[in-house]
Write an enzyme that holds these catalytic residues in place. Sequence first.
Site, PDB file in Angstrom:
ATOM      1  N   SER A   1      -2.390   5.027   4.787  1.00 29.06           N
ATOM      2  CA  SER A   1      -2.675   5.097   3.292  1.00 29.06           C
ATOM      3  C   SER A   1      -3.175   3.862   2.767  1.00 29.06           C
ATOM      4  O   SER A   1      -4.410   4.488   1.740  1.00 29.06           O
ATOM      5  CB  SER A   1      -1.441   4.857   2.673  1.00 29.06           C
ATOM      6  OG  SER A   1      -1.444   6.117   2.607  1.00 29.06           O
TER       7      SER A   1
ATOM      8  N   LYS B   1      -7.099   5.586   1.550  1.00 28.58           N
ATOM      9  CA  LYS B   1      -7.106   6.316  -0.174  1.00 28.58           C
ATOM     10  C   LYS B   1      -8.256   4.460  -0.926  1.00 28.58           C
ATOM     11  O   LYS B   1      -8.470   5.196  -2.125  1.00 28.58           O
ATOM     12  CB  LYS B   1      -6.045   6.029  -0.775  1.00 28.58           C
ATOM     13  CG  LYS B   1      -5.011   7.438  -0.340  1.00 28.58           C
ATOM     14  CD  LYS B   1      -3.443   7.899  -0.482  1.00 28.58           C
ATOM     15  CE  LYS B   1      -2.811   8.883  -0.883  1.00 28.58           C
ATOM     16  NZ  LYS B   1      -2.095   7.948   0.031  1.00 28.58           N
TER      17      LYS B   1
ATOM     18  N   SER C   1       0.713   6.186  -4.018  1.00 31.55           N
ATOM     19  CA  SER C   1      -0.016   6.831  -2.552  1.00 31.55           C
ATOM     20  C   SER C   1      -0.072   8.255  -2.515  1.00 31.55           C
ATOM     21  O   SER C   1       0.398   8.479  -1.677  1.00 31.55           O
ATOM     22  CB  SER C   1       0.546   6.155  -1.394  1.00 31.55           C
ATOM     23  OG  SER C   1       0.210   6.620  -0.173  1.00 31.55           O
TER      24      SER C   1
END
Length: 394
Positions: A77, A80, A137
């Site tokens: 993640s 992101k 997230s």
Amino acid sequence: MNSKLYKGIFIVSLCLALLNGAFISNIAAAQEPNEQDEQPAGEDSLKLQSKSAVLMDAATGQLLYEKNAHEKLPIASITKIMTMDLIMEALDSGRIKLTDVVRVSKDAASLGGSQIWLEEGEEMTVDEMMKAIAVNSANDAAAAMAEYIAGTQENFVKMMNEKAKSLGMNDTNFANVHGLDDDNHYSSAYDVALMSRELVKHEGVFKYTSIWMDTLRDGETGLANTNKLIRTYGADGLKTGSTDKAKYCISATAKKDDMRLIAVILGGPTSQVRFDEAAKLLDYGFNTFTINRIVKKGEVIRNIKVTRGKSDQVNCIAADDLSVLTQKADTDSVEKRIELPETIEAPIAQSQKIGKLTALKGGQEVGGVDIIADKPVERASVTDILKDLLVQWL
């Protein structure tokens, strides 16, 4: 024994002695540490367990520590960070607004992993989506925002890769907007630091990345930041990530005085190790280095005379911020060299380059910034000149 034989024995003995001395000297030299082979300060002393790590100064982009900085690894993640950067770009440019309402597609709602359980057809504002992405997230929120900005997730991935290329992220390829494992989705600690540095240029992002706990859906959905350093270290971002392939990752940023640092950990063996090692990197940076602010963007360096212009002078300003990072133990001062003409002839364009400001340390250039005009100056006509002369005479 004749003299020739004595002479021969003497020469052979002398050669053996010289060879033996050279051999012993070579052994001694091999046993002594070679200063040129020693690791730079901080390079080996931190002894990090994680696969890859980088510590970068956000203002200058200077690397303060690196371990396998360019190894291509899954980043989970941490992806992101780029997703949020493109969202912040769209916000700052006015293409979208925080109050815009985003409708969730079936594809976005069907994603697994970390999420806020968005349903097909559900609507949330861009502000709420950003909060879900930065704090929780949320893969589903990331996908919904990608579709809102680019039409499809695939188009948004193209934007991500184009931006990565423009930043010099040569170890990176994005295959999705969220970071779920994909063999064609990877980056490096150095590249993660580069995109983190780009994201922190958007001051508005800290409104989201610094949140510890919050809610959505009128308090029905709780959010808790996956970045423990927000609470335990005083960090204000940026993003964590973990999958079976990526292990435990983080890009952490914190600011003390005028210095902002970015610590990246990829492939941490445990969740706690990634937090501990990111904190260790930040401590090392703040304890060892200091930032020297040479000039701020827009700061007036000097004003100079304008000839044949409707205005008789122009302010010369710094085109950008200029900072120099030095070790606290370094006693060499940083000096400024300003290169500007005594006069400049009109016409002058807005932000026209007029000169340069250079930062010097020990006589060596360590940074520089253009000096530009703070306003345009039109060329004076004959009528303008005559008016000025009349004013002076009267």
